[in-house]
Design an enzyme around this catalytic site. Structure first.
Site, short mmCIF file in Angstrom:
data_model
loop_
_atom_site.label_atom_id
_atom_site.label_comp_id
_atom_site.label_asym_id
_atom_site.label_seq_id
_atom_site.Cartn_x
_atom_site.Cartn_y
_atom_site.Cartn_z
N VAL A 154 17.00 -25.74 -19.62
CA VAL A 154 17.65 -26.62 -20.47
C VAL A 154 18.01 -27.99 -20.06
CG1 VAL A 154 18.32 -24.75 -22.06
CG2 VAL A 154 19.86 -25.33 -20.50
N LYS A 167 17.78 -11.98 -10.64
CA LYS A 167 18.25 -13.63 -10.45
C LYS A 167 19.69 -13.36 -9.65
CE LYS A 167 18.82 -17.36 -13.43
NZ LYS A 167 18.83 -18.11 -14.88
N GLU A 209 10.85 -17.18 -17.47
CA GLU A 209 11.96 -16.41 -17.54
C GLU A 209 12.12 -15.72 -18.90
OE1 GLU A 209 15.44 -18.71 -16.98
OE2 GLU A 209 16.91 -16.88 -16.66
N CYS A 214 14.88 -19.71 -12.48
CA CYS A 214 15.58 -20.83 -13.13
C CYS A 214 16.54 -21.47 -12.26
CB CYS A 214 15.86 -20.23 -14.32
SG CYS A 214 16.21 -21.77 -15.55
#
Lengths: 282, 282
Positions: A189, A129, A58, A162
């Site tokens: 993350v 997205k 990304e 993501c």
């Protein structure tokens, strides 16, 4: 580098003779705002592995942890334009390959966290997205493209980005539309996605290629550390290739995409035909 | 036995003072057709652990690997009747507890793979398995109850059975309806469910209690081996308690069910509010 499943160096004609598709995930450590440097590093890693499809992270060239809208504006590119697009398209053309990579899209109405799919003949599509994560909501518009599929020479692919993985409806929608392979540029993350993708692939009987970044990036509301573990996963929930949590690299898997057309779990069970939508709340 | 999270022996008044709910999963090794023996063993294990909610395996008293419809007919019970129901209801009454257990339900139109939820005052509801697995299709009607929720004193619970986990829509539907805890009697033979339940809980922000059986059972089209690993999983995808793959046992976790009312991932993300149903195919 993960080379276990990189069994040979294919020629440009390999799709004519081979039934498998080689899918590579490229794990980079972009530096915020240094688009040229990040592009050069991505291309360098791509050169190391001959494949039919490459997936990059990304926002692969821009970085992630933005501090202002001005910074976002300075980094944004129009769809199908700019140095990264030009270089990756040239790569795709020379290799007769396909590339999916995340980029910061400039549109009339604002900015999108987007992923481009390009091939030997140019831009195929842009996915915006759908499910924005955390501070992305400060800078990006929620994607309006929905989940689309694309018929490539070797099979049907879809894209998500993501955090879309968190919502089972995203991959379910792509799979129900016919995707055999989901290209998944990421900047993860949170720790859960790499293992959760086994469930996503299993429940939909599709392949997925998650390309994540590594490194720690200052900015935003504090530093973010990305978890790597880029991977290619099979419709049977097997990890075909996976990179480590901290190093850049590229790894690839030979995939028989036709196996994603079969939705059987047992001789009497099919994950699509067994669905009982009359009982599902949406 | 897993006693790590069994912090104390609660009194019957504990719900008045405590905010946590103690959830126990009971892992047995039923012998096909030996209902009295299987019931006695289940009750014996339940005596070892004081809890608010007990979950037993799918078809906990009957066994699983049936050879004929005559065998199924001989083992079936009417809903809310029979020795197992009577004994478990007496247990629930004496302990002021709730029990979910799988049973072979006899109905006018045929047989269901069902799960009963009972409490101190008697039968609360029966869930009929929506997604039948493999040879179950030879003997059982597909469940017609849909995914329902029940308001118990400590929170809202729902039920699903074994293979229902494979379909993300099952737990999604229960969670969207308001379930904070999913009771999941199982007879798992495939390896994926125990780890996949972490994703199921995470994506819906609910607790789940999967009670699986162990052992190998002859019959049907050959022996089946059940994988155990009964577990309680949190809305954050944590394994709060888990048993081994081969031994009978009981384990429990203290759960703050109110935490399943929060659907936040970050301060800007909520797994329900962030859903974009306009893009989802069902």
């Amino acid at each position: 580098m993960c080379r276990i499943l990189s069994l040979y160096k294919p020629s440009v004609e390999r799709n004519v003779f081979m039934k498998t598709t080689k899918i590579a995930v490229v794990q980079t450590s972009p530096v915020l705002g240094q688009k040229d440097k990040n592009l050069a590093r991505a291309l360098s890693l791509m050169q190391e592995e001959a494949a039919d499809v490459y997936v990059l992270p990304e926002l692969a060239m821009e970085g992630y942890n933005f501090t202002s809208r001005e910074q976002v504006n300075a980094l944004a590119e129009l769809s199908g334009r700019g140095p990264a697009y030009e270089a990756l398209q040239a790569f795709a053309q020379s290799r007769k390959a396909y590339v999916a990579y995340g980029f910061l899209e400039r549109a009339k109405e604002g900015f999108y966290n987007a992923s481009a799919l390009l091939g030997p003949a140019g831009l195929i599509s842009v996915y915006r997205k759908t499910h924005l994560f955390d501070r992305e909501k400060l800078f990006f518009l929620p994607g309006d493209s929905g989940f689309q599929i694309y018929h490539l020479p070797f099979g049907v692919v879809g894209m998500m980005i993501c955090f879309d993985w968190y919502f089972p409806e995203a991959m379910r929608t792509l799979a129900l539309k016919g995707a055999q392979l989901v290209l998944h540029p990421s900047n993860l993350v949170l720790p859960h996605c790499p293992d959760a993708m086994l469930t996503r692939c299993l429940e939909n009987r599709v392949f997925a290629a998650t390309a994540n970044r590594v490194g720690t990036e200052e900015g935003g509301e504090g530093p973010l550390t990305f978890i790597g573990r880029s991977e290619v996963v099979s419709p049977r929930g097997e990890i075909l290739a996976r990179l480590g949590p901290a190093q850049e690299g590229v790894c690839a898997a030979e995939c028989d995409l036709s196996s994603a057309l079969r939705k059987d779990v047992t001789s009497r069970n099919d994950v699509f035909k067994d669905r009982r939508t009359e009982f599902y709340l949406t």
